[in-house]
Design a protein around this motif. Structure first.
Motif, PDB file in Angstrom:
ATOM      1  N   ILE A 213     -15.872 -13.769   1.049  1.00  0.00           N
ATOM      2  CA  ILE A 213     -14.683 -14.215   1.780  1.00  0.00           C
ATOM      3  C   ILE A 213     -14.680 -15.737   1.899  1.00  0.00           C
ATOM      4  O   ILE A 213     -13.631 -16.378   1.797  1.00  0.00           O
ATOM      5  CB  ILE A 213     -14.621 -13.561   3.168  1.00  0.00           C
ATOM      6  N   ALA A 214     -15.851 -16.323   2.092  1.00  0.00           N
ATOM      7  CA  ALA A 214     -15.947 -17.783   2.191  1.00  0.00           C
ATOM      8  C   ALA A 214     -15.875 -18.446   0.829  1.00  0.00           C
ATOM      9  O   ALA A 214     -15.225 -19.483   0.661  1.00  0.00           O
ATOM     10  CB  ALA A 214     -17.238 -18.177   2.900  1.00  0.00           C
ATOM     11  N   SER A 215     -16.541 -17.859  -0.179  1.00  0.00           N
ATOM     12  CA  SER A 215     -16.645 -18.519  -1.478  1.00  0.00           C
ATOM     13  C   SER A 215     -15.475 -18.221  -2.416  1.00  0.00           C
ATOM     14  O   SER A 215     -15.119 -19.049  -3.252  1.00  0.00           O
ATOM     15  CB  SER A 215     -17.953 -18.111  -2.164  1.00  0.00           C
ATOM     16  N   PRO A 217     -12.099 -16.153  -1.497  1.00  0.00           N
ATOM     17  CA  PRO A 217     -11.230 -15.230  -0.752  1.00  0.00           C
ATOM     18  C   PRO A 217     -10.121 -14.629  -1.606  1.00  0.00           C
ATOM     19  O   PRO A 217      -9.797 -13.441  -1.456  1.00  0.00           O
ATOM     20  CB  PRO A 217     -10.671 -16.102   0.376  1.00  0.00           C
ATOM     21  N   PHE A 218      -9.540 -15.418  -2.502  1.00  0.00           N
ATOM     22  CA  PHE A 218      -8.458 -14.882  -3.331  1.00  0.00           C
ATOM     23  C   PHE A 218      -8.997 -13.848  -4.322  1.00  0.00           C
ATOM     24  O   PHE A 218      -8.311 -12.876  -4.653  1.00  0.00           O
ATOM     25  CB  PHE A 218      -7.747 -16.013  -4.072  1.00  0.00           C
ATOM     26  N   GLY A 219     -10.231 -14.045  -4.778  1.00  0.00           N
ATOM     27  CA  GLY A 219     -10.837 -13.061  -5.665  1.00  0.00           C
ATOM     28  C   GLY A 219     -11.029 -11.727  -4.968  1.00  0.00           C
ATOM     29  O   GLY A 219     -10.791 -10.660  -5.556  1.00  0.00           O
ATOM     30  N   VAL A 220     -11.466 -11.772  -3.707  1.00  0.00           N
ATOM     31  CA  VAL A 220     -11.623 -10.526  -2.937  1.00  0.00           C
ATOM     32  C   VAL A 220     -10.282  -9.812  -2.821  1.00  0.00           C
ATOM     33  O   VAL A 220     -10.173  -8.604  -3.087  1.00  0.00           O
ATOM     34  CB  VAL A 220     -12.186 -10.830  -1.531  1.00  0.00           C
ATOM     35  N   LEU A 221      -9.243 -10.543  -2.457  1.00  0.00           N
ATOM     36  CA  LEU A 221      -7.928  -9.934  -2.273  1.00  0.00           C
ATOM     37  C   LEU A 221      -7.359  -9.408  -3.585  1.00  0.00           C
ATOM     38  O   LEU A 221      -6.736  -8.339  -3.616  1.00  0.00           O
ATOM     39  CB  LEU A 221      -6.973 -10.956  -1.654  1.00  0.00           C
ATOM     40  N   GLU A 222      -7.604 -10.117  -4.671  1.00  0.00           N
ATOM     41  CA  GLU A 222      -7.107  -9.650  -5.965  1.00  0.00           C
ATOM     42  C   GLU A 222      -7.797  -8.360  -6.386  1.00  0.00           C
ATOM     43  O   GLU A 222      -7.152  -7.431  -6.894  1.00  0.00           O
ATOM     44  CB  GLU A 222      -7.312 -10.730  -7.029  1.00  0.00           C
ATOM     45  N   ARG A 223      -9.106  -8.271  -6.165  1.00  0.00           N
ATOM     46  CA  ARG A 223      -9.826  -7.049  -6.542  1.00  0.00           C
ATOM     47  C   ARG A 223      -9.405  -5.864  -5.676  1.00  0.00           C
ATOM     48  O   ARG A 223      -9.262  -4.742  -6.173  1.00  0.00           O
ATOM     49  CB  ARG A 223     -11.335  -7.286  -6.451  1.00  0.00           C
ATOM     50  N   VAL A 224      -9.201  -6.096  -4.388  1.00  0.00           N
ATOM     51  CA  VAL A 224      -8.754  -5.015  -3.508  1.00  0.00           C
ATOM     52  C   VAL A 224      -7.358  -4.551  -3.917  1.00  0.00           C
ATOM     53  O   VAL A 224      -7.088  -3.351  -3.997  1.00  0.00           O
ATOM     54  CB  VAL A 224      -8.777  -5.464  -2.041  1.00  0.00           C
ATOM     55  N   ALA A 225      -6.474  -5.497  -4.193  1.00  0.00           N
ATOM     56  CA  ALA A 225      -5.128  -5.137  -4.637  1.00  0.00           C
ATOM     57  C   ALA A 225      -5.187  -4.310  -5.919  1.00  0.00           C
ATOM     58  O   ALA A 225      -4.454  -3.317  -6.062  1.00  0.00           O
ATOM     59  CB  ALA A 225      -4.291  -6.404  -4.845  1.00  0.00           C
ATOM     60  N   GLY A 226      -6.051  -4.700  -6.828  1.00  0.00           N
ATOM     61  CA  GLY A 226      -6.202  -3.941  -8.065  1.00  0.00           C
ATOM     62  C   GLY A 226      -6.657  -2.518  -7.805  1.00  0.00           C
ATOM     63  O   GLY A 226      -6.181  -1.567  -8.436  1.00  0.00           O
ATOM     64  N   HIS A 227      -7.598  -2.352  -6.878  1.00  0.00           N
ATOM     65  CA  HIS A 227      -8.084  -1.015  -6.552  1.00  0.00           C
ATOM     66  C   HIS A 227      -6.979  -0.162  -5.945  1.00  0.00           C
ATOM     67  O   HIS A 227      -6.923   1.053  -6.174  1.00  0.00           O
ATOM     68  CB  HIS A 227      -9.261  -1.113  -5.580  1.00  0.00           C
ATOM     69  N   LEU A 228      -6.082  -0.795  -5.171  1.00  0.00           N
ATOM     70  CA  LEU A 228      -4.994  -0.058  -4.536  1.00  0.00           C
ATOM     71  C   LEU A 228      -3.792   0.108  -5.465  1.00  0.00           C
ATOM     72  O   LEU A 228      -2.831   0.801  -5.098  1.00  0.00           O
ATOM     73  CB  LEU A 228      -4.558  -0.767  -3.251  1.00  0.00           C
ATOM     74  N   GLY A 229      -3.841  -0.526  -6.625  1.00  0.00           N
ATOM     75  CA  GLY A 229      -2.771  -0.362  -7.595  1.00  0.00           C
ATOM     76  C   GLY A 229      -1.508  -1.126  -7.272  1.00  0.00           C
ATOM     77  O   GLY A 229      -0.407  -0.730  -7.676  1.00  0.00           O
ATOM     78  N   VAL A 230      -1.641  -2.249  -6.539  1.00  0.00           N
ATOM     79  CA  VAL A 230      -0.471  -3.071  -6.227  1.00  0.00           C
ATOM     80  C   VAL A 230      -0.656  -4.452  -6.854  1.00  0.00           C
ATOM     81  O   VAL A 230      -1.765  -4.865  -7.166  1.00  0.00           O
ATOM     82  CB  VAL A 230      -0.260  -3.210  -4.702  1.00  0.00           C
ATOM     83  N   ALA A 231       0.441  -5.142  -7.036  1.00  0.00           N
ATOM     84  CA  ALA A 231       0.411  -6.459  -7.665  1.00  0.00           C
ATOM     85  C   ALA A 231      -0.263  -7.475  -6.743  1.00  0.00           C
ATOM     86  O   ALA A 231      -0.211  -7.358  -5.512  1.00  0.00           O
ATOM     87  CB  ALA A 231       1.827  -6.912  -8.002  1.00  0.00           C
TER      88      ALA A 231
END
Length: 313
Positions: A213-215, A217-231
């Motif tokens: 989250i510190a290093s 954060p956008f990568g974390v959100l992008e991977r989570v979005a990918g897992h949920l199948g949303v853009a």
């Protein structure tokens, strides 16, 4: 608890399904779940309730507190927030049918998500209730944090944020609190992941790490979005991705430093197991654990080698 309001289905077969997928974030506590909630609330294709923690089937609940939270949440400006909060206040937290309506029958959104860190202590029978309530179209996210730091943060939250008591406590007081079975289970990441994988399948589970989250954060959100199948659109999260949450005041000078080496010794077997499971990620936890223990040993040896203090005659 009382009669459900009219939004609830009379039976499971009458529930009108309004979304494609349900997502759960199952913890761990003090591992970035509030940060995840505040960011994903901004995503146009994910409905996150105005109440962060739905807490269905698992954990304790105070009906009066639940009602007060729901009344506050109902004032949120989202199109469906008031309707959902009213339904949640009236819902039976043990009912599979009511949970199905809350998560799949109120808001027409591609994804509806429940972020409740307490789910990390769910037993197999409770996890099976989620499966019966939600069906097969479920994705699960778990945020992991070095258990030494997670315990330290959990103790800080309980004594200095919940109780608002900013005075010194003994190490034994913290250890006694952290020794509770329900607290220790929050660190048993392998068991939690295995139990949820047994019920929903390993492909349903996605793991992220608090340190990222510190290093990144956008990568974390992008991977989570990918897992949920949303853009994923970086612009959606520009204002919140790098914003720290859950700090709650600095208690670093109040929580005794002697607690960390004791936690390191306690959690080393768990961290070793995690390093075998995720060697590239959790090896850093193991190195940090050994460094804490090494500094403690060095400090103990130095104290023993120091000459006795000279006292006046």
């Amino acid at each position: 608890m009382g009669e459900s309001i009219s939004v609830f289905a009379q039976s499971s077969s009458s529930t009108r399904i309004l979304n494609d997928l349900t997502a759960l974030c199952i913890g761990a506590p003090r591992s970035g779940t509030t940060w995840l909630y505040r960011n994903l609330r901004r995503h146009p294709d994910i409905f996150l309730p105005p109440v962060k923690e739905v807490r269905q089937f698992v954990g304790k609940a105070n009906p009066q507190v639940r009602t007060r939270i729901a009344e506050t949440a109902a004032r949120d400006p989202g199109e469906y927030d008031a309707l959902w909060a009213k339904a949640w206040a009236a819902a039976d937290r043990h009912s599979e049918d009511d949970y199905r309506v809350l998560m799949r029958g109120i808001v027409p959104s591609p994804v509806t998500m429940d972020i409740s860190p307490v789910y990390c202590i769910a037993k197999r029978g409770q996890i099976a209730k989620f499966k019966r309530a939600l069906g097969e179209r479920v994705r699960i996210v778990m945020m992991l944090r070095n258990p030494i730091d997670r315990d330290f943060s959990h103790a800080k939250q309980h004594f200095h944020m919940v109780e608002e008591a900013f005075e010194a406590r003994s190490v034994e007081t913290y250890l006694q609190y952290l020794d509770q079975p329900s607290i220790r289970r929050r660190n048993n990441y392998p068991e939690t992941l295995d139990l949820w994988s047994e019920v929903f399948g390993p492909d349903a589970i996605h793991v992220e790490f608090y340190e990222d989250i510190a290093s990144d954060p956008f990568g974390v959100l992008e991977r989570v979005a990918g897992h949920l199948g949303v853009a994923f659109d970086r612009a959606v999260f520009v204002e919140t991705a790098s914003r720290r949450v859950g700090a709650g005041g600095d208690a670093s000078g109040i929580v005794p430093a002697e607690l960390k080496p004791l936690l390191a010794e306690r959690h080393r077997p768990l961290i070793e197991a995690m390093a075998r499971r995720w060697p590239q990620r959790c090896r850093r936890w193991l190195d940090d654990c050994d460094a804490v223990m090494s500094r403690d040993r060095a400090g103990t040896q130095a104290a023993r080698a120091a000459p006795p203090a000279v006292t006046g005659s």
